[in-house]
Scaffold this motif. Sequence first.
Motif, PDB file in Angstrom:
ATOM      1  N   LYS A 165     -55.043 -48.966 120.554  1.00 10.31           N
ATOM      2  CA  LYS A 165     -56.490 -48.876 120.569  1.00 10.31           C
ATOM      3  C   LYS A 165     -57.191 -47.524 120.034  1.00 10.31           C
ATOM      4  N   LEU A 166     -56.114 -46.674 119.607  1.00  9.92           N
ATOM      5  CA  LEU A 166     -56.744 -45.277 119.257  1.00  9.92           C
ATOM      6  C   LEU A 166     -57.001 -44.965 118.033  1.00  9.92           C
ATOM      7  N   ASP A 167     -58.112 -44.199 117.888  1.00  2.32           N
ATOM      8  CA  ASP A 167     -58.589 -43.989 116.314  1.00  2.32           C
ATOM      9  C   ASP A 167     -57.507 -43.115 115.568  1.00  2.32           C
ATOM     10  N   GLN A 168     -56.659 -42.350 116.296  1.00  2.00           N
ATOM     11  CA  GLN A 168     -55.905 -41.659 115.594  1.00  2.00           C
ATOM     12  C   GLN A 168     -54.792 -42.224 115.011  1.00  2.00           C
ATOM     13  N   ASP A 169     -54.712 -43.685 115.229  1.00  2.00           N
ATOM     14  CA  ASP A 169     -53.799 -44.449 114.555  1.00  2.00           C
ATOM     15  C   ASP A 169     -54.100 -45.417 113.459  1.00  2.00           C
ATOM     16  N   LEU A 170     -55.479 -44.829 112.771  1.00  2.00           N
ATOM     17  CA  LEU A 170     -56.234 -45.090 111.785  1.00  2.00           C
ATOM     18  C   LEU A 170     -55.673 -44.452 110.560  1.00  2.00           C
ATOM     19  N   VAL A 171     -55.262 -45.120 109.237  1.00  5.12           N
ATOM     20  CA  VAL A 171     -54.839 -44.466 108.216  1.00  5.12           C
ATOM     21  C   VAL A 171     -56.135 -43.615 107.548  1.00  5.12           C
ATOM     22  N   THR A 172     -55.798 -42.165 107.179  1.00  5.35           N
ATOM     23  CA  THR A 172     -56.678 -41.318 106.662  1.00  5.35           C
ATOM     24  C   THR A 172     -56.746 -40.994 105.184  1.00  5.35           C
ATOM     25  N   GLU A 173     -57.742 -40.511 104.651  1.00  5.57           N
ATOM     26  CA  GLU A 173     -57.973 -40.310 103.345  1.00  5.57           C
ATOM     27  C   GLU A 173     -56.783 -39.846 102.502  1.00  5.57           C
ATOM     28  N   PHE A 174     -56.142 -38.593 103.385  1.00  3.61           N
ATOM     29  CA  PHE A 174     -55.150 -37.972 102.701  1.00  3.61           C
ATOM     30  C   PHE A 174     -54.038 -38.837 102.402  1.00  3.61           C
ATOM     31  N   SER A 175     -53.563 -39.697 103.587  1.00  2.68           N
ATOM     32  CA  SER A 175     -52.484 -40.404 103.318  1.00  2.68           C
ATOM     33  C   SER A 175     -52.622 -41.723 102.313  1.00  2.68           C
ATOM     34  N   ILE A 176     -53.958 -42.061 102.057  1.00  3.48           N
ATOM     35  CA  ILE A 176     -54.206 -43.047 100.932  1.00  3.48           C
ATOM     36  C   ILE A 176     -54.117 -42.467  99.725  1.00  3.48           C
ATOM     37  N   GLU A 177     -54.588 -41.172  99.435  1.00  4.60           N
ATOM     38  CA  GLU A 177     -54.366 -40.615  98.141  1.00  4.60           C
ATOM     39  C   GLU A 177     -53.005 -40.068  97.877  1.00  4.60           C
ATOM     40  N   LYS A 178     -52.144 -39.908  98.589  1.00  2.00           N
ATOM     41  CA  LYS A 178     -50.789 -39.715  98.557  1.00  2.00           C
ATOM     42  C   LYS A 178     -49.926 -40.853  98.139  1.00  2.00           C
ATOM     43  N   ALA A 179     -50.299 -42.055  98.872  1.00  2.00           N
ATOM     44  CA  ALA A 179     -49.835 -43.498  98.555  1.00  2.00           C
ATOM     45  C   ALA A 179     -49.983 -43.975  97.304  1.00  2.00           C
ATOM     46  N   LEU A 180     -51.303 -43.430  96.496  1.00  2.00           N
ATOM     47  CA  LEU A 180     -51.645 -44.123  95.471  1.00  2.00           C
ATOM     48  C   LEU A 180     -50.637 -43.104  94.497  1.00  2.00           C
ATOM     49  N   GLN A 181     -50.622 -41.728  94.535  1.00  2.00           N
ATOM     50  CA  GLN A 181     -49.924 -41.135  93.740  1.00  2.00           C
ATOM     51  C   GLN A 181     -48.203 -41.459  93.585  1.00  2.00           C
ATOM     52  N   TYR A 182     -47.864 -41.787  94.907  1.00  2.00           N
ATOM     53  CA  TYR A 182     -46.580 -42.448  94.942  1.00  2.00           C
ATOM     54  C   TYR A 182     -46.385 -43.751  94.167  1.00  2.00           C
ATOM     55  N   ALA A 183     -47.394 -44.616  94.417  1.00  2.00           N
ATOM     56  CA  ALA A 183     -47.299 -45.850  93.858  1.00  2.00           C
ATOM     57  C   ALA A 183     -47.227 -45.848  92.330  1.00  2.00           C
ATOM     58  N   GLU A 184     -47.894 -44.897  91.665  1.00  2.00           N
ATOM     59  CA  GLU A 184     -47.950 -44.697  90.218  1.00  2.00           C
ATOM     60  C   GLU A 184     -46.518 -44.726  89.674  1.00  2.00           C
ATOM     61  N   GLN A 185     -45.848 -43.615  90.649  1.00  2.00           N
ATOM     62  CA  GLN A 185     -44.198 -43.552  90.110  1.00  2.00           C
ATOM     63  C   GLN A 185     -43.450 -44.772  90.256  1.00  2.00           C
ATOM     64  N   PHE A 186     -43.845 -45.275  91.410  1.00  2.00           N
ATOM     65  CA  PHE A 186     -42.886 -46.371  91.761  1.00  2.00           C
ATOM     66  C   PHE A 186     -43.124 -47.530  91.034  1.00  2.00           C
ATOM     67  N   ARG A 187     -44.377 -48.065  90.440  1.00  2.00           N
ATOM     68  CA  ARG A 187     -44.566 -49.046  89.694  1.00  2.00           C
ATOM     69  C   ARG A 187     -43.809 -48.828  88.474  1.00  2.00           C
ATOM     70  N   GLN A 188     -43.584 -47.865  87.869  1.00  2.00           N
ATOM     71  CA  GLN A 188     -42.939 -47.921  86.302  1.00  2.00           C
ATOM     72  C   GLN A 188     -43.292 -48.916  85.429  1.00  2.00           C
ATOM     73  N   GLY A 189     -44.686 -48.960  85.443  1.00  3.75           N
ATOM     74  CA  GLY A 189     -45.411 -49.593  84.215  1.00  3.75           C
ATOM     75  C   GLY A 189     -45.961 -51.308  84.657  1.00  3.75           C
ATOM     76  N   LYS A 190     -45.331 -51.480  85.727  1.00  6.53           N
ATOM     77  CA  LYS A 190     -45.645 -52.883  86.483  1.00  6.53           C
ATOM     78  C   LYS A 190     -46.642 -52.851  87.247  1.00  6.53           C
ATOM     79  N   SER A 191     -47.286 -53.963  87.526  1.00  3.21           N
ATOM     80  CA  SER A 191     -48.484 -54.250  88.590  1.00  3.21           C
ATOM     81  C   SER A 191     -47.608 -54.236  89.668  1.00  3.21           C
ATOM     82  N   ILE A 192     -48.415 -54.084  91.063  1.00  5.16           N
ATOM     83  CA  ILE A 192     -47.851 -54.173  92.256  1.00  5.16           C
ATOM     84  C   ILE A 192     -48.505 -55.043  93.028  1.00  5.16           C
TER      85      ILE A 192
END
Length: 330
Positions: free
Chosen positions: A155-182
């Motif tokens: 029930k804690l707000d501290q367990d919400l995903v932050t903007e920092f984590s979202i940005e890092k996830a998107l950067q990593y996804a660009e490497q992971f996708r290797q030209g494919k959609s996800i």
Amino acid sequence: MSKFVRIIENGTFEDYSPQDLIHNDVNQFKNWKCSAGSEGLFIDWDGIVWPATCEIGKEQSKLGSLKDNNPIKLLEDYITCNHKYCPCLVEIYLPKYKKLKKQLNETQLGNVSLKKFSAVTRASEFDRDRKYIMWAFGRKCNFSCSYCDDNSHSKLDQDLVTEFSIEKALQYAEQFRQGKSIMWSFTGGEPTINPLFLDLVKYLKAKGDTITVATNGSASHEYYNELAQVANINISVHYQFLKPAKLRRVCTTIVNANPDWFGLNFMIMPGMAETTYKYFEQVKDIPEFLNRTTLNFDILRKKNTELYEIYSQKDMDLIKKLQTGAVNEI
């Protein structure tokens, strides 16, 4: 139920639903080679990136974290499964083989027994052309279901995903996708209670990715109408919190919005099969509901384990009736 799992034996293949494998106790791939990590990923409630949900907690399997500035590893080869069961409905269909990679070769459609097969892959060409990321988008949830694992809700707000984590996830996804959609699969917690979530989904949709959101059905009708424009929606029906009238209103909104895919998972606790019928009565006559909705009637794992609950024969008979599509008899 959707038959998106393809099992293969000596080149002959047949398609099943993941529930077919689970209910027949053949979702067992220990010592098989699995493409988790190279074709699919799991981001857990704490922002840790793993090859799959089954690898959680194994330090040697950890690929990285969304909460620090360190790089996240990329895997390029299959890993060895060391678990008795594959409990995740989606990870079951990631390509995997028993001994040799050539066992994944398909030559002809035919009858393949659930008791004997040597490889598993994705049935749909659409799925094969995409990589897969499941993201447990934070632990915070507005429900407290008795069967939910302790690690997957708070029930804690501290367990919400932050903007920092979202940005890092998107950067990593660009490497992971290797030209494919996800194909992104968002779970929780409850993702819709995070104020950053809807904008993230819209961004991914604009990139050409496919998004499926698992939700408990508690958001507003307006929210679901907007979400349905950019994502597939899969509602888990938790009888302890979601009332039948609310379920009907939400389903009506989503069916009218007509997303590419809409699923309804009835989470059936032991002794609650008859209650499932009562909930189904509330939605089955919604115009176009049966034509536009994929229905799943799920048995549950025991809390905090990979083992399934024990059901009475009466429960199983009722569940089987629902699973086999005998909805007009209800």
